[in-house]
Design a protein around this motif. Structure first.
Motif, PDB file in Angstrom:
ATOM      1  N   ASN A   1     120.981 -29.230  58.521  1.00 46.57           N
ATOM      2  CA  ASN A   1     121.116 -27.845  58.330  1.00 46.57           C
ATOM      3  C   ASN A   1     121.260 -26.394  57.113  1.00 46.57           C
ATOM      4  O   ASN A   1     121.541 -25.765  57.158  1.00 46.57           O
ATOM      5  CB  ASN A   1     121.949 -27.899  59.745  1.00 46.57           C
ATOM      6  N   GLN A   2     122.032 -27.471  56.193  1.00 45.24           N
ATOM      7  CA  GLN A   2     122.412 -26.764  55.189  1.00 45.24           C
ATOM      8  C   GLN A   2     121.011 -26.037  54.510  1.00 45.24           C
ATOM      9  O   GLN A   2     121.267 -25.052  53.733  1.00 45.24           O
ATOM     10  CB  GLN A   2     123.291 -27.560  54.098  1.00 45.24           C
ATOM     11  N   ALA A   3     119.872 -26.553  53.907  1.00 47.66           N
ATOM     12  CA  ALA A   3     119.270 -25.932  53.897  1.00 47.66           C
ATOM     13  C   ALA A   3     118.003 -24.648  54.277  1.00 47.66           C
ATOM     14  O   ALA A   3     117.481 -24.315  53.524  1.00 47.66           O
ATOM     15  CB  ALA A   3     117.690 -27.543  53.322  1.00 47.66           C
TER      16      ALA A   3
ATOM     17  N   LEU B   1     127.434 -26.843  60.699  1.00 48.56           N
ATOM     18  CA  LEU B   1     126.676 -27.642  60.193  1.00 48.56           C
ATOM     19  C   LEU B   1     126.418 -28.850  61.054  1.00 48.56           C
ATOM     20  O   LEU B   1     125.327 -29.551  60.964  1.00 48.56           O
ATOM     21  CB  LEU B   1     126.361 -28.018  58.798  1.00 48.56           C
ATOM     22  N   SER B   2     127.240 -29.479  60.769  1.00 49.25           N
ATOM     23  CA  SER B   2     127.319 -31.142  61.305  1.00 49.25           C
ATOM     24  C   SER B   2     127.612 -30.939  63.217  1.00 49.25           C
ATOM     25  O   SER B   2     126.990 -32.536  63.463  1.00 49.25           O
ATOM     26  CB  SER B   2     128.393 -31.996  60.962  1.00 49.25           C
ATOM     27  N   ARG B   3     127.633 -30.338  63.971  1.00 52.99           N
ATOM     28  CA  ARG B   3     126.986 -29.929  65.528  1.00 52.99           C
ATOM     29  C   ARG B   3     126.190 -28.759  65.707  1.00 52.99           C
ATOM     30  O   ARG B   3     125.662 -29.360  66.512  1.00 52.99           O
ATOM     31  CB  ARG B   3     128.584 -28.827  65.168  1.00 52.99           C
ATOM     32  N   LEU B   4     125.222 -28.825  64.519  1.00 52.80           N
ATOM     33  CA  LEU B   4     123.842 -27.813  64.991  1.00 52.80           C
ATOM     34  C   LEU B   4     122.784 -28.655  65.136  1.00 52.80           C
ATOM     35  O   LEU B   4     122.889 -29.794  64.238  1.00 52.80           O
ATOM     36  CB  LEU B   4     123.761 -26.755  64.426  1.00 52.80           C
ATOM     37  N   ALA B   5     121.790 -27.931  65.672  1.00 61.19           N
ATOM     38  CA  ALA B   5     120.901 -29.165  66.396  1.00 61.19           C
ATOM     39  C   ALA B   5     119.312 -28.182  65.900  1.00 61.19           C
ATOM     40  O   ALA B   5     119.888 -27.690  66.658  1.00 61.19           O
ATOM     41  CB  ALA B   5     121.050 -30.105  67.245  1.00 61.19           C
TER      42      ALA B   5
ATOM     43  N   MET C   1     123.165 -21.201  69.256  1.00 63.47           N
ATOM     44  CA  MET C   1     123.425 -19.869  68.049  1.00 63.47           C
ATOM     45  C   MET C   1     123.121 -19.291  67.031  1.00 63.47           C
ATOM     46  O   MET C   1     121.079 -19.974  66.768  1.00 63.47           O
ATOM     47  CB  MET C   1     124.633 -21.510  67.311  1.00 63.47           C
ATOM     48  N   ILE C   2     122.776 -18.183  67.219  1.00 57.53           N
ATOM     49  CA  ILE C   2     121.847 -17.389  66.146  1.00 57.53           C
ATOM     50  C   ILE C   2     123.007 -17.059  64.387  1.00 57.53           C
ATOM     51  O   ILE C   2     124.090 -16.259  65.273  1.00 57.53           O
ATOM     52  CB  ILE C   2     121.732 -15.779  66.810  1.00 57.53           C
ATOM     53  N   PHE C   3     122.355 -17.053  63.685  1.00 59.58           N
ATOM     54  CA  PHE C   3     123.380 -16.960  61.948  1.00 59.58           C
ATOM     55  C   PHE C   3     122.034 -15.891  61.650  1.00 59.58           C
ATOM     56  O   PHE C   3     121.101 -15.749  61.414  1.00 59.58           O
ATOM     57  CB  PHE C   3     123.141 -17.256  61.124  1.00 59.58           C
ATOM     58  N   VAL C   4     122.448 -14.222  61.918  1.00 50.72           N
ATOM     59  CA  VAL C   4     121.821 -13.552  60.818  1.00 50.72           C
ATOM     60  C   VAL C   4     122.175 -12.744  59.687  1.00 50.72           C
ATOM     61  O   VAL C   4     123.270 -12.277  59.832  1.00 50.72           O
ATOM     62  CB  VAL C   4     121.990 -11.991  62.064  1.00 50.72           C
ATOM     63  N   GLU C   5     121.170 -12.721  58.965  1.00 47.16           N
ATOM     64  CA  GLU C   5     121.759 -11.566  57.297  1.00 47.16           C
ATOM     65  C   GLU C   5     120.484 -10.741  57.591  1.00 47.16           C
ATOM     66  O   GLU C   5     120.114 -10.094  57.339  1.00 47.16           O
ATOM     67  CB  GLU C   5     121.218 -12.868  56.289  1.00 47.16           C
ATOM     68  N   TYR C   6     122.146  -9.354  57.182  1.00 48.95           N
ATOM     69  CA  TYR C   6     121.314  -7.907  56.918  1.00 48.95           C
ATOM     70  C   TYR C   6     120.629  -7.648  56.179  1.00 48.95           C
ATOM     71  O   TYR C   6     121.787  -8.085  55.175  1.00 48.95           O
ATOM     72  CB  TYR C   6     122.468  -6.875  58.044  1.00 48.95           C
TER      73      TYR C   6
ATOM     74  N   GLY D   1     136.757 -21.540  68.237  1.00 48.94           N
ATOM     75  CA  GLY D   1     137.466 -22.075  68.032  1.00 48.94           C
ATOM     76  C   GLY D   1     137.859 -23.178  66.750  1.00 48.94           C
ATOM     77  O   GLY D   1     138.543 -23.930  65.678  1.00 48.94           O
ATOM     78  N   ARG D   2     136.832 -24.740  67.097  1.00 47.83           N
ATOM     79  CA  ARG D   2     137.198 -25.668  66.428  1.00 47.83           C
ATOM     80  C   ARG D   2     135.831 -25.670  65.040  1.00 47.83           C
ATOM     81  O   ARG D   2     136.315 -26.565  64.415  1.00 47.83           O
ATOM     82  CB  ARG D   2     136.599 -26.853  67.149  1.00 47.83           C
ATOM     83  N   TYR D   3     135.252 -24.697  65.146  1.00 47.98           N
ATOM     84  CA  TYR D   3     133.296 -24.414  64.455  1.00 47.98           C
ATOM     85  C   TYR D   3     133.893 -23.793  63.463  1.00 47.98           C
ATOM     86  O   TYR D   3     132.724 -23.531  62.664  1.00 47.98           O
ATOM     87  CB  TYR D   3     132.686 -25.009  65.182  1.00 47.98           C
ATOM     88  N   ALA D   4     134.435 -22.063  64.437  1.00 52.39           N
ATOM     89  CA  ALA D   4     134.267 -20.363  63.204  1.00 52.39           C
ATOM     90  C   ALA D   4     134.865 -20.767  61.856  1.00 52.39           C
ATOM     91  O   ALA D   4     135.864 -21.391  61.661  1.00 52.39           O
ATOM     92  CB  ALA D   4     134.085 -19.720  64.739  1.00 52.39           C
TER      93      ALA D   4
END
Length: 212
Positions: free
Chosen positions: A58-60, A74-78, A108-113, A209-212
């Motif tokens: 995921n880091q890549a 990173l360790s939780r995403l798939a 989960m969605i991560f966005v760079e604007y 709360g655990r991962y953010a």
């Protein structure tokens, strides 16, 4: 349940300045902008073999400006897909990069604007849906500025909800949005309100709360 989760993975793709998923419009998919390597996350002995593997994979995909806001996840995403790659999500207007992942039964969605202003325009839509959530998902919290538990980000936090229709069945989707005031990035998690989190905000808040 498996069918619902499969539908969630396929459908929770489109959210942000270009619109919402399932029946809402999207901008054409542009190629990804060049990114610089993000900070290295230690995959030390505290993580299991699977988790260490997920960190490396995921880091890549979550590089550059997306590295800080995604680090704890990173360790939780798939099954992460990045815009500009085969099978990746399309970019909405004002977006530079979008990464879609799974976390158990949630998306989960991560966005760079392109700019902070573009990010703020996307957030306005979640704020309107925070009002809708008072009826759709009782117990929704107020929107406001909030630091992530890890301290990696400090910005707006919004709980929101909206409805979608899939196979002639209308379902409510709950979401949590958060961003970083200093950088043009945001992240949000989505889950079906009934089948995904049992009509309760506590599970989503716990994961955040655990991962953010």
């Amino acid at each position: 349940m498996l069918g619902a989760l499969a539908g969630l993975a396929a459908g929770l793709l489109i959210f942000g300045s270009g619109g919402f998923f399932l029946g809402r419009g999207t901008a054409g998919g542009a190629g990804p902008e060049p990114t610089s390597p993000g900070p290295t996350v230690s995959a030390g002995p505290s993580l299991g073999v699977y988790e260490q593997s997920q960190v490396e994979i995921n880091q890549a995909k979550l590089t550059g400006a997306l590295a800080p806001i995604s680090q704890g996840w990173l360790s939780r995403l798939a099954s992460c897909d990045r815009s500009g790659k085969a099978g990746g999500p399309s970019l909405n207007k004002g977006e530079k990069a979008r990464v879609r992942c799974r976390v158990d039964g949630m998306t989960m969605i991560f966005v760079e604007y392109a700019t902070v202003t573009d990010r703020d325009k996307a957030r306005v839509k979640t704020l309107s849906q925070n009002v809708d959530a008072r009826t759709l998902t009782p117990g929704v919290g107020p929107a406001g500025d909030k630091a992530a538990p890890s301290g990696r980000t400090l910005g707006s936090y919004v709980e929101y909800a909206y409805t979608v229709e899939e196979k002639q069945v209308r379902q409510t989707v709950a979401g949590i949005w958060w961003d970083d005031t200093k950088t043009p990035v945001a992240a949000y998690m989505l889950a079906f309100w009934k089948s995904g989190v049992g009509e309760d905000w506590a599970p989503m808040r716990d994961v955040w709360g655990r991962y953010a």
